[in-house]
Design a protein around this motif. Sequence first.
Motif, PDB file in Angstrom:
ATOM      1  N   SER A   1       0.762  -1.151   0.012  1.00  0.00           N
ATOM      2  CA  SER A   1       0.078   0.279   0.031  1.00  0.00           C
ATOM      3  C   SER A   1       0.947   1.161   0.052  1.00  0.00           C
ATOM      4  CB  SER A   1      -1.075   0.164   1.282  1.00  0.00           C
ATOM      5  OG  SER A   1      -0.043   0.082   2.478  1.00  0.00           O
ATOM      6  N   LEU A   2       2.186   1.183   0.279  1.00  0.00           N
ATOM      7  CA  LEU A   2       2.945   2.245   0.026  1.00  0.00           C
ATOM      8  C   LEU A   2       3.303   2.863  -1.464  1.00  0.00           C
ATOM      9  CD1 LEU A   2       5.539   1.693   2.924  1.00  0.00           C
ATOM     10  CD2 LEU A   2       3.662   3.573   2.785  1.00  0.00           C
ATOM     11  N   GLY A   3       3.159   2.004  -2.300  1.00  0.00           N
ATOM     12  CA  GLY A   3       3.347   1.849  -3.621  1.00  0.00           C
ATOM     13  C   GLY A   3       4.876   2.063  -3.737  1.00  0.00           C
ATOM     14  N   ILE A   4       5.432   2.874  -4.695  1.00  0.00           N
ATOM     15  CA  ILE A   4       6.693   3.223  -5.019  1.00  0.00           C
ATOM     16  C   ILE A   4       6.890   4.378  -4.553  1.00  0.00           C
ATOM     17  CG2 ILE A   4       8.501   3.431  -6.653  1.00  0.00           C
ATOM     18  CD1 ILE A   4       6.958   1.378  -8.254  1.00  0.00           C
ATOM     19  N   LEU A   5       8.239   4.397  -3.620  1.00  0.00           N
ATOM     20  CA  LEU A   5       8.599   5.773  -3.070  1.00  0.00           C
ATOM     21  C   LEU A   5       9.893   6.101  -3.694  1.00  0.00           C
ATOM     22  CD1 LEU A   5       7.177   5.925   0.416  1.00  0.00           C
ATOM     23  CD2 LEU A   5       6.061   6.724  -1.460  1.00  0.00           C
TER      24      LEU A   5
END
Lengths: 387, 387
Positions: free
Chosen positions: A362-366
């Motif tokens: 759920s953080l995706g790509i940071l």
Amino acid sequence: MKSAFIIIDGLGNIPGKSPLDEIELKNINELVKNGRAGIYYSVGKGIVPGSDIAHLYIFGYNFEHYCGRGPLEALGLGIKLQKGDIAFRTNFALIEDDVVLDRRAGRIKNEYAKELEKKINEKLSIKGYEVIFKASNEHRGVLVIRGRGLSKDITDTDPGKDGLKMQKCLPKNEGAKKTAEIVNRISKQIKEILKGEKANALLLRGAGEHKDVESFEEKHGLKAEMIAGGSLYKGVARYVSIEAKDIKGATGDINSNYKEKLKAAINAKEKNDVVFIHLKAPDNYGHDGNKEGKIKALEKIDKEIIKGIMDNFEVIVLTGDHATPWQLKRHSSHPVPLIAYGETVGKDDVKHFSELHMLKGSLGILERDELIKFVKDWINKSKKLGS
Amino acid sequence: MKSAFIIIDGLGNIPGKSPLDEIELKNINELVKNGRAGIYYSVGKGIVPGSDIAHLYIFGYNFEHYCGRGPLEALGLGIKLQKGDIAFRTNFALIEDDVVLDRRAGRIKNEYAKELEKKINEKLSIKGYEVIFKASNEHRGVLVIRGRGLSKDITDTDPGKDGLKMQKCLPKNEGAKKTAEIVNRISKQIKEILKGEKANALLLRGAGEHKDVESFEEKHGLKAEMIAGGSLYKGVARYVSIEAKDIKGATGDINSNYKEKLKAAINAKEKNDVVFIHLKAPDNYGHDGNKEGKIKALEKIDKEIIKGIMDNFEVIVLTGDHATPWQLKRHSSHPVPLIAYGETVGKDDVKHFSELHMLKGSLGILERDELIKFVKDWINKSKKLGS
């Protein structure tokens, strides 16, 4: 609220061909199951980061703040640099008629290197300039030149491999002529000082100029400490005014004293908002192409570091500075797993720690400073933009 | 084709700990099932946006266009600002010997505030400058100074809490000296005008300078109208030349007249490409730490607004300006759900409206002006870049 920000060096792997697919890291998987998963590209997608640059970006800085490797190593060895100082990484070498026979002088012992360091610092003298030499581990060391009008735009005296001549330092532009001349005088003096030794020359490379950069605390409004063994990582931290103590037995490899590092991290909690913890061993095994070694290093970290961190910090972030796939034996641009854990972070349904699972998190790509900004909010330290 | 762009204030929550996981919003879930899901970070990943900044970014602008809260509130209250005007947010207060006894003067009634407004505007006079005061709700209001050579770089006269002295306005730099002096003269005159009243002073804060910014229509080639109750949201819209009518009974809380807002939105359709509809109540409940209130507000929106919008617009976008998790009682950097619905938008397999489900949607993670750009194309208004 306090956060532990764990940086596992070289953590990432080739997705689908990753050692992480084959192992069960008990404590790290606890973080995964109760936290949120994602991927972190420290410098950005498609970039292969060096360790220094990767850490600079993790701290929220970027390429314009980079000063080269020399000053970072010097800071890591405890030298207090001033703006304008020129610093090099150095190798003790064995030469004959200026031909480099051994770029590492047989990987001399630290005690012997310290004797040579003393000799050099006693005798070396360049009028109008201060020259500081410090030996570190085996043949390695740093040399700093301090004085007016110096330039980093000069070539290395280190030829980079055995059998070639030790190089004359050349200026890359008009403004660097004086610096090149000083470096050549230093090289000559050191050869005289070391005459007859089995390490009879000092090769210089990676000249960098120390800059003043905004401190991490000024930049983010966060107090931080860095727990690391390797001098480079302490150096990058000190460069941005993050405190980095020398920790007993913290070596930057798998034999590092994890007990002391964990203790230091917990001690650092009270005075800081973010405690960075750097763990080097998996990168070393990646470079060696040693899959089993990388697995063993991760299992050791999971057992000896993670549990203790979980017992002591409210918010935990775990990621790496870059990938070092064992198949490639080098840094790469592959995805680096990211976990964030804590009441304020939330949780998702990812259950296993590997590149492919994290990519569904759920953080995706940071990328870059996005991560440290999230961390700041998770520990309730963010200020609203606007009103 | 016409689009409705629904902005639910403070919509986002801590993923995995979200009220949205517990409820079934019938109409919104219809949009989800027949549309595409994603996450929207109005200002960017890791940022905690204020409401004003968040709306500026939703409209496709960024921080360099920000003028501070004062002018936006003034615009929202219907004052026509000119470039260079300095605007403040104000509080009626009760003071004694310049000590602020009550920063809100007992939350005076609107009618009484209007009387005081009239008195102030009749008597206040600064030679060479125009001063406009407008009371809004209870103790709140705005004050605008118009004239040559004014600066926003001055301090507040509002001490920010009771028991402290009303502050002298100070210049932050040489160029702001005259403005500070004018503000102090205004404060003094108002104290004289209000002598004997139970609201006997006006505290000023958040000075901002009105700027000319490119209109929304110039920027995007789209005609838009804003349907909102709260003056700040109307103010941000007017700042970028989006029409924002005053709507009867639209209050910016759960008692807002949703029937009138829906009617206004449908009326706005004919003349516009995008109709923004701002719904405030969930944010209020988030700030109060009231989970049930937030749920109730969302259910009311679902029932009283969404169906009517679905019956009238071809393209519907639904998202929020930022997260206001009830656990944190403040704005946060957490993910904000996003739905887009319409023939030209497409659909994916996400079925339920919550942060974790949206994170698996086909829109992925959108930031800043990426969303309004997609909207433009979904209503067939985009122009090819290149040929």
